[in-house]
Design an enzyme around this catalytic site. Structure first.
Site, PDB file in Angstrom:
ATOM      1  N   ARG A  44     102.481 -43.319  -8.888  1.00 21.56           N
ATOM      2  CA  ARG A  44     102.265 -43.945 -10.196  1.00 21.56           C
ATOM      3  C   ARG A  44     103.089 -43.217 -11.255  1.00 21.56           C
ATOM      4  NH1 ARG A  44      96.784 -43.525  -8.701  1.00 21.56           N
ATOM      5  NH2 ARG A  44      95.971 -45.473  -7.855  1.00 21.56           N
ATOM      6  N   HIS A  85     108.081 -46.360  -4.835  1.00 22.52           N
ATOM      7  CA  HIS A  85     107.722 -46.019  -3.463  1.00 22.52           C
ATOM      8  C   HIS A  85     108.754 -45.089  -2.840  1.00 22.52           C
ATOM      9  CE1 HIS A  85     105.379 -50.064  -3.290  1.00 22.52           C
ATOM     10  NE2 HIS A  85     104.673 -49.093  -3.848  1.00 22.52           N
ATOM     11  N   HIS A 123     108.723 -50.571 -10.346  1.00 17.73           N
ATOM     12  CA  HIS A 123     108.185 -51.921 -10.318  1.00 17.73           C
ATOM     13  C   HIS A 123     106.731 -51.933 -10.762  1.00 17.73           C
ATOM     14  CE1 HIS A 123     107.098 -50.171  -6.405  1.00 17.73           C
ATOM     15  NE2 HIS A 123     106.057 -50.982  -6.430  1.00 17.73           N
ATOM     16  N   GLU A 138     109.213 -53.085   0.346  1.00 18.22           N
ATOM     17  CA  GLU A 138     108.297 -54.219   0.327  1.00 18.22           C
ATOM     18  C   GLU A 138     108.943 -55.411  -0.360  1.00 18.22           C
ATOM     19  OE1 GLU A 138     104.823 -52.791  -1.735  1.00 18.22           O
ATOM     20  OE2 GLU A 138     105.584 -53.403  -3.712  1.00 18.22           O
TER      21      GLU A 138
END
Length: 301
Positions: A189, A95, A169, A112
């Site tokens: 991605r 991210h 992740h 997150e």
């Protein structure tokens, strides 16, 4: 103080399933990967279920009635809460940081965290990488040498993982996850198990990923205490295990986000049950819970 109950926005995913029905939701398909249970994000906003704003969405409420949120400092609703049914592996991703996301997409970055509501035996996730330099990272990515590059981490029910921006992740199969994040829909991605053949829309973002991955990987540190799972610059997450009747107060929060993850009871004598997500807005007074009930509570720091 007002209680605003919310209806989730559902996201169908190639890796989704039907386990979110266990929260009492009527799922629109057999491949629901995400329920955005608290979302004020543009066209993917939670719908208000009660009160004078019933039928409106959280995006509308935040922009038209900032007084309910004690006049927040951010132009957009800053946080998002999702429930995830990982029926299959998610993509390996990263991210963006706040500065990168603001410059290229005019959005928040995406720090997150994950609280595992359910996990199969020997469950694991992809978390971090082995590269010692940017050059080594780039070479391993371009070679597609994922076995050498990616790190795995075992997880279990009621476990917790913090995923700050810049962290490689990936959630694997057999997990039911509560996710708290900054309100952003940007995901890069890095690898997707060749699923572009099944779904051409699942594009890879190799260059964007390399621009944002932290090298070398270091296990992130964060503040926590007896009652707090995590406290960062972006958000605070707490778990409430309520038994019988008890009063709570979080005066530092401008408003509160609550998701019931188990049991049933009442809040200020209003019935609540597993699967309910709601906001406490307006004047942040004390609130009272009654019953055997588990809640994940979050707010902006």
């Amino acid at each position: 103080m007002q209680i605003i109950f919310l209806k989730p926005y559902f996201n169908e995913k190639i890796w989704g399933g039907t386990k979110l029905a266990s929260f009492g939701y009527s799922l629109p398909s057999k491949h629901i990967g995400e329920a955005w249970v608290v979302s004020g994000y543009k066209n993917k906003s939670s719908i208000i279920l009660n009160g004078k704003y019933k039928g409106k969405n959280l995006y509308f409420l935040y922009h038209k009635h900032p007084e309910l949120f004690n006049n927040p400092s951010t132009d957009e609703y800053p946080l998002m809460v999702k429930l995830l049914d990982c029926n299959d592996k998610l993509s390996v991703q990263v991210h963006p940081k706040d500065r990168y996301a603001k410059k290229h997409y005019n959005e928040f970055g995406k720090n997150e965290c994950w609280y595992f509501l359910g996990a199969k035996r020997n469950a694991n996730i992809i978390y971090g990488h082995t590269a010692k330099s940017k050059k080594q990272l780039t070479n391993l990515v371009k070679q597609g040498n994922w076995k050498k590059l990616l790190k795995n981490k075992k997880v279990e029910k009621d476990g917790f993982v913090y995923v700050p921006t810049g962290t490689i992740h990936g959630l694997n199969s057999g997990l039911l996850v509560y996710e708290l994040q900054q309100s952003s829909d940007i995901t890069f991605r890095l690898y997707d198990y060749e699923r572009q053949k099944l779904d051409p829309s699942r594009k890879l973002h190799i260059n964007e990923s390399l621009d944002n991955i932290d090298v070398p990987f270091k296990t992130p540190k964060f503040k926590c205490d007896k009652d707090t799972i995590i406290k960062t610059k972006a958000f605070v997450l707490k778990k409430i295990n309520n038994i019988n009747k008890k009063t709570y107060s979080y005066k530092k929060a401008k408003w509160l986000q609550l998701t019931v993850i188990g049991g049933k009871g009442t809040i200020n004598e209003v019935p609540i049950k597993k699967g309910d997500s709601f906001l406490l807005v307006g004047k942040q007074e004390k609130f009272t819970l009654q019953g055997k009930i588990q809640i994940l509570l979050s707010y902006t720091n």
